[in-house]
Design a protein around this motif. Sequence first.
Motif, PDB file in Angstrom:
ATOM      1  N   VAL A  12      40.417 -13.886   0.267  1.00 20.82           N
ATOM      2  CA  VAL A  12      39.988 -13.203   1.488  1.00 20.82           C
ATOM      3  C   VAL A  12      39.079 -14.134   2.287  1.00 20.82           C
ATOM      4  O   VAL A  12      38.142 -14.716   1.737  1.00 20.82           O
ATOM      5  CB  VAL A  12      39.241 -11.893   1.161  1.00 20.82           C
ATOM      6  N   LEU A  13      39.389 -14.282   3.571  1.00 17.58           N
ATOM      7  CA  LEU A  13      38.588 -15.137   4.452  1.00 17.58           C
ATOM      8  C   LEU A  13      37.898 -14.278   5.506  1.00 17.58           C
ATOM      9  O   LEU A  13      38.512 -13.380   6.069  1.00 17.58           O
ATOM     10  CB  LEU A  13      39.476 -16.168   5.156  1.00 17.58           C
ATOM     11  N   TYR A  14      36.610 -14.593   5.743  1.00 23.44           N
ATOM     12  CA  TYR A  14      35.841 -13.880   6.776  1.00 23.44           C
ATOM     13  C   TYR A  14      35.473 -14.851   7.881  1.00 23.44           C
ATOM     14  O   TYR A  14      35.095 -15.990   7.616  1.00 23.44           O
ATOM     15  CB  TYR A  14      34.556 -13.301   6.168  1.00 23.44           C
ATOM     16  N   PHE A  15      35.541 -14.384   9.112  1.00 24.72           N
ATOM     17  CA  PHE A  15      35.215 -15.254  10.246  1.00 24.72           C
ATOM     18  C   PHE A  15      34.223 -14.585  11.195  1.00 24.72           C
ATOM     19  O   PHE A  15      34.122 -13.346  11.236  1.00 24.72           O
ATOM     20  CB  PHE A  15      36.485 -15.622  11.021  1.00 24.72           C
ATOM     21  N   GLY A  16      33.542 -15.426  11.949  1.00 26.41           N
ATOM     22  CA  GLY A  16      32.650 -14.947  13.001  1.00 26.41           C
ATOM     23  C   GLY A  16      31.580 -14.036  12.421  1.00 26.41           C
ATOM     24  O   GLY A  16      30.978 -14.323  11.378  1.00 26.41           O
ATOM     25  N   VAL A  17      31.346 -12.929  13.091  1.00 25.93           N
ATOM     26  CA  VAL A  17      30.279 -12.021  12.687  1.00 25.93           C
ATOM     27  C   VAL A  17      30.513 -11.495  11.268  1.00 25.93           C
ATOM     28  O   VAL A  17      29.569 -11.240  10.520  1.00 25.93           O
ATOM     29  CB  VAL A  17      30.152 -10.861  13.714  1.00 25.93           C
ATOM     30  N   LEU A  18      31.780 -11.390  10.852  1.00 24.39           N
ATOM     31  CA  LEU A  18      32.079 -10.891   9.501  1.00 24.39           C
ATOM     32  C   LEU A  18      31.637 -11.891   8.434  1.00 24.39           C
ATOM     33  O   LEU A  18      31.239 -11.497   7.337  1.00 24.39           O
ATOM     34  CB  LEU A  18      33.572 -10.618   9.346  1.00 24.39           C
ATOM     35  N   ARG A  19      31.732 -13.165   8.736  1.00 25.35           N
ATOM     36  CA  ARG A  19      31.270 -14.175   7.787  1.00 25.35           C
ATOM     37  C   ARG A  19      29.758 -14.055   7.597  1.00 25.35           C
ATOM     38  O   ARG A  19      29.252 -14.108   6.483  1.00 25.35           O
ATOM     39  CB  ARG A  19      31.648 -15.579   8.260  1.00 25.35           C
ATOM     40  N   LEU A  21      28.017 -11.332   8.032  1.00 24.72           N
ATOM     41  CA  LEU A  21      27.757 -10.074   7.331  1.00 24.72           C
ATOM     42  C   LEU A  21      28.091 -10.201   5.848  1.00 24.72           C
ATOM     43  O   LEU A  21      27.360  -9.711   4.982  1.00 24.72           O
ATOM     44  CB  LEU A  21      28.582  -8.939   7.952  1.00 24.72           C
ATOM     45  N   ALA A  22      29.208 -10.870   5.548  1.00 27.67           N
ATOM     46  CA  ALA A  22      29.619 -11.011   4.152  1.00 27.67           C
ATOM     47  C   ALA A  22      28.711 -11.991   3.418  1.00 27.67           C
ATOM     48  O   ALA A  22      28.528 -11.899   2.202  1.00 27.67           O
ATOM     49  CB  ALA A  22      31.072 -11.492   4.078  1.00 27.67           C
ATOM     50  N   GLY A  23      28.174 -12.934   4.149  1.00 24.21           N
ATOM     51  CA  GLY A  23      27.318 -13.941   3.503  1.00 24.21           C
ATOM     52  C   GLY A  23      28.110 -15.112   2.951  1.00 24.21           C
ATOM     53  O   GLY A  23      27.557 -16.039   2.393  1.00 24.21           O
ATOM     54  N   SER A  47      33.540  -1.207   1.610  1.00 27.35           N
ATOM     55  CA  SER A  47      32.648  -2.014   0.776  1.00 27.35           C
ATOM     56  C   SER A  47      31.531  -2.636   1.608  1.00 27.35           C
ATOM     57  O   SER A  47      30.408  -2.789   1.118  1.00 27.35           O
ATOM     58  CB  SER A  47      33.440  -3.086   0.005  1.00 27.35           C
ATOM     59  N   PHE A  48      31.833  -2.969   2.855  1.00 25.14           N
ATOM     60  CA  PHE A  48      30.746  -3.448   3.718  1.00 25.14           C
ATOM     61  C   PHE A  48      29.733  -2.327   3.956  1.00 25.14           C
ATOM     62  O   PHE A  48      28.538  -2.555   3.983  1.00 25.14           O
ATOM     63  CB  PHE A  48      31.301  -3.933   5.072  1.00 25.14           C
ATOM     64  N   GLN A  49      30.253  -1.106   4.092  1.00 25.30           N
ATOM     65  CA  GLN A  49      29.332   0.004   4.353  1.00 25.30           C
ATOM     66  C   GLN A  49      28.488   0.319   3.127  1.00 25.30           C
ATOM     67  O   GLN A  49      27.301   0.599   3.242  1.00 25.30           O
ATOM     68  CB  GLN A  49      30.110   1.241   4.841  1.00 25.30           C
ATOM     69  N   ARG A  50      29.092   0.215   1.933  1.00 28.87           N
ATOM     70  CA  ARG A  50      28.318   0.436   0.702  1.00 28.87           C
ATOM     71  C   ARG A  50      27.178  -0.578   0.626  1.00 28.87           C
ATOM     72  O   ARG A  50      26.088  -0.263   0.195  1.00 28.87           O
ATOM     73  CB  ARG A  50      29.221   0.276  -0.536  1.00 28.87           C
TER      74      ARG A  50
END
Lengths: 96, 96, 154, 154
Positions: A12-19, A21-23, A47-50
């Motif tokens: 799973v890859l996260y980009f921009g603001v999601l990266r 947020l995910a850390g 899972s982000f909300q948790r």
Amino acid sequence: MLGYSGLMRVRVLYFGVLRDLAGHREVEVELAEGLSVAEFLAFQRASFQRASVAEASQLWDSIAVAVNKEYARGDVVLRDGDEVALLPPVSGGRGL
Amino acid sequence: MLGYSGLMRVRVLYFGVLRDLAGHREVEVELAEGLSVAEFLAFQRASFQRASVAEASQLWDSIAVAVNKEYARGDVVLRDGDEVALLPPVSGGRGL
Amino acid sequence: MRIEIVDEAIPAEAIVAEMKAGADGAVCVFDGIVRDNTRGRRTLHLDYEAYREMALEQMKGLAAEAVTRFGVRDVALVHRLGRLVVGETSVLVVVASAHRGAAFDACRWLIDTLKTTVPIWKKEQFVDGAVWADGEPFPAAMAVHSGDDLEMLG
Amino acid sequence: MRIEIVDEAIPAEAIVAEMKAGADGAVCVFDGIVRDNTRGRRTLHLDYEAYREMALEQMKGLAAEAVTRFGVRDVALVHRLGRLVVGETSVLVVVASAHRGAAFDACRWLIDTLKTTVPIWKKEQFVDGAVWADGEPFPAAMAVHSGDDLEMLG
């Protein structure tokens, strides 16, 4: 999720603001086989909300998902070894 | 033209295809005072036709006239010392 | 605003470079170059001529109107005259603006309007002859005859 | 076609120069540069990041589609990543074509479509904080949910 026969690994890859947020930019996860893109996105959102790092639901409603570097519809089924990217609305270029 | 009180001198400029047809770029002419741009254009057209250098009437219908370097309507009245230019449709630039 | 009619090569790169300022997010450039053919007929060169003083005034007027009409920050409009060979720039339009929509709109309006209102003509030299390029008709505001005039002349 | 994602300054002048060919009458250039403010907030710099391999594929697809859709001869599309300061070019679009209408239309379509479909993001560093720039919504073709999907999930 009941009734699925096994597990698969996807990257799973996260980009921009999601990266932010995910850390992290990238993670490997095990998921039930047969999961669709739409189901995967719903799990990610939960899972982000948790973890209390959720942004406005507006962000999550506007995310696109790429599977193996191509935009994917919600009904696409994920497979073992897939690369799944969560893409916030893009903002390349300049001069809006 | 009857009833005009005198003569005026104007400088006439020809451009593009009209310059080639006229054989020169510029000429000074004496005209009756009070002549309008529309009347002047009609005389020019007639004199080109007399000299058998007339192009299709399409060209003459599409000519613009500048008086002292500004586009002029047909009802503008010429004055002594004016510079009157006959302008075929323009074709500057590139990349039509 | 850099509005010029020149007789030598247009220094396009320098003009574009000097147009950029901190407030700009978008620069739109139109570079009109001499094509090697017109409707399939092979072009050797073009000769541009102008009613020079009037053309420059018209170009200044267009640039000022573009700034007002589209809200762009700055405009450059440079036309070259004389003999140009294939690949050379005959006209350069540069628009700098905070936003790209205005930059595109102003740039396109400038070249479209220049081509129908600025008194410049070109003669095309082909391998088999030369012709004055057809211009597009003048806009109504530049024409000698309004509908009324025509009736008066009737 | 020159389609690139780069980490250093975009050589705009060289790219424009190499795009011109004899059959071209029009070259339209869009140069997207870092503005000194966003809605009045003063910008220090921008950090661009991309899903690099996917972004490059998307850009190649857009360039090919522009040629087909608008009938232009050639397209260059170059985006820079990393930290850019005010006045630097983040994206360069160049379209060469026989005719100017197609060049303008293709150039504008390319930058408009790039901005909503190519996975590149930017974080704006202001004097008083940093934010990820809001993107425009994805076109329907790129979205996860069609109307049908939403009902299925309901």
